[in-house]
Design an enzyme around this catalytic site. Sequence first.
Site, short mmCIF file in Angstrom:
data_model
loop_
_atom_site.label_atom_id
_atom_site.label_comp_id
_atom_site.label_asym_id
_atom_site.label_seq_id
_atom_site.Cartn_x
_atom_site.Cartn_y
_atom_site.Cartn_z
N CYS A 165 19.80 82.70 66.53
CA CYS A 165 19.99 82.66 67.98
C CYS A 165 18.83 83.22 68.77
O CYS A 165 18.82 83.18 70.00
CB CYS A 165 21.28 83.38 68.33
SG CYS A 165 22.69 82.74 67.41
N HIS A 305 21.89 89.31 75.76
CA HIS A 305 22.38 88.39 74.73
C HIS A 305 23.87 88.18 74.94
O HIS A 305 24.35 87.05 74.86
CB HIS A 305 22.08 88.97 73.35
CG HIS A 305 22.39 88.05 72.23
ND1 HIS A 305 21.81 86.80 72.11
CD2 HIS A 305 23.21 88.18 71.15
CE1 HIS A 305 22.26 86.20 71.02
NE2 HIS A 305 23.12 87.01 70.43
N GLU A 316 24.57 96.26 72.43
CA GLU A 316 23.49 95.96 73.37
C GLU A 316 23.53 96.90 74.57
O GLU A 316 22.49 97.38 75.04
CB GLU A 316 23.56 94.51 73.83
CG GLU A 316 22.38 94.09 74.69
CD GLU A 316 22.33 92.60 74.98
OE1 GLU A 316 21.32 92.14 75.53
OE2 GLU A 316 23.32 91.89 74.66
N LYS A 337 26.02 83.64 79.19
CA LYS A 337 26.85 82.99 78.15
C LYS A 337 28.31 82.95 78.56
O LYS A 337 29.10 82.19 77.97
CB LYS A 337 26.69 83.72 76.82
CG LYS A 337 25.36 83.48 76.12
CD LYS A 337 25.35 84.11 74.74
CE LYS A 337 24.01 83.92 74.03
NZ LYS A 337 22.95 84.77 74.58
N HIS A 342 27.47 79.92 73.94
CA HIS A 342 26.32 80.36 73.14
C HIS A 342 25.62 79.14 72.56
O HIS A 342 26.16 78.46 71.68
CB HIS A 342 26.81 81.30 72.05
CG HIS A 342 25.71 82.02 71.33
ND1 HIS A 342 24.37 81.78 71.56
CD2 HIS A 342 25.75 82.99 70.36
CE1 HIS A 342 23.64 82.55 70.78
NE2 HIS A 342 24.46 83.29 70.05
N PHE A 403 21.60 86.02 63.86
CA PHE A 403 22.07 86.35 62.51
C PHE A 403 20.86 86.60 61.62
O PHE A 403 19.87 85.89 61.67
CB PHE A 403 22.88 85.19 61.93
CG PHE A 403 24.29 85.08 62.44
CD1 PHE A 403 24.83 86.02 63.31
CD2 PHE A 403 25.10 84.03 62.05
CE1 PHE A 403 26.13 85.91 63.77
CE2 PHE A 403 26.41 83.90 62.50
CZ PHE A 403 26.93 84.84 63.35
#
Length: 417
Positions: A165, A305, A316, A337, A342, A403
């Site tokens: 991502c 994110h 975060e 998002k 996403h 990831f």
Amino acid sequence: MELKRVVVTGIGAVTPLGNNKNDYWDALAKGVSGAAPITRFDSEKFRTKFACEVKGFDPLDFLDRKEARKMDPNSHYGMVAGDEAIVDSGLDLEKTNKDRIGVIWGSGIGGFTTFQDEVIGYAKGDGTPRFNPFFVPKMILDITPGLLSIKYGFRGPNFATVSACASSNNALSDAYNYIRLGKANVILTGGSEAAVIETGIGGFNALKALSERNDDPTTASRPYDKDRDGFVLGEGAGALMLEDLDHAKARGAKIYAEVLGVGMSADAYHITAPHPDGDGIVIVMNEALADANIKPTEVDYINTHGTSTPLGDAGEVKAIQKVFGEHAYNMNISSTKSMTGHLLGAAGAIESIASIMALELGIIPPTINHFTDDPEIDPKLNLTFNTAQKRDVNVVVSNTFGFGGHNASVIFGKYSG
């Protein structure tokens, strides 16, 4: 060696909120959700039955039928967003040295639809290997920058990045570095993804990563909310033309923003879970700030994110408070998002566009779908809940994490001569 300054001169977008940059931004500013029941396949037996699909998109409106058949939807989205960014830049390709124009693209998965269809087709057959001759070139994730370079004759640096991502933020970072080092004058960068298919939804369901709020898809993506239960899968593409400032000024280009710095780091922690204290995120934001020679107190907005996962959002926020200290309460923070879902490898590209438009227009897009405060998240932070906010914006940080523990941050600033 003096590093060159790098600016953004063109933008293109294909998103769940609109299939060009203006429609995309208008929906963001209005707080529109792109989530809806899945239309691509029968999702009845899936735990998640909704996604943020691109809507009203026909590749044949933009591409020749024969050429479109040779491309995966991942490339359809990328080609259309790339085309828009090139046109938007106003670059006269007949008068520009194409040896100095590159394409650096990001995708987390690439031609997922093609891979799924070809493997299922083979499995349903009698064992005879009947594969589409374009199976491999449609599937590989580096084909989109290749196709864009072939269409326009761009002979500069050309490759793809993959970091899940964080892919398109890494692509943007590479493009920035190539230009400031003098390796190219112009680079088309961004990312695309097309994973709203059976294997995409099924695979992320198996990881327990997706929201299962099937009763109300439009409110399913709820970053920072106490009851968030996973991300909503999105698809689409974002494209940005990055350009050497001197090159852009010489041709009288419109300049949207300046790229001030980039950062990259690894969590070195887990294949899917983020570090609970956000240690890798602290590193990446500090790296970006140092690269940009920016003080934390100069940042006005962070496009996070913010995927709407329990661990990710909390980590975060902890990292932001560690890096920015008391200034964290003076900034706007939001996760777009909550509206787009996403987009995996394309997330950084469309979120960079959101960040740049916030700079240009002085509007912070909201984090929609906030209903209940999370006691783990400081309520004094301005997470721009539910409604866009106006403010003077001069410096923006855009975060993406993938990831594998991949982290990438990009800092944009309002251009001043």
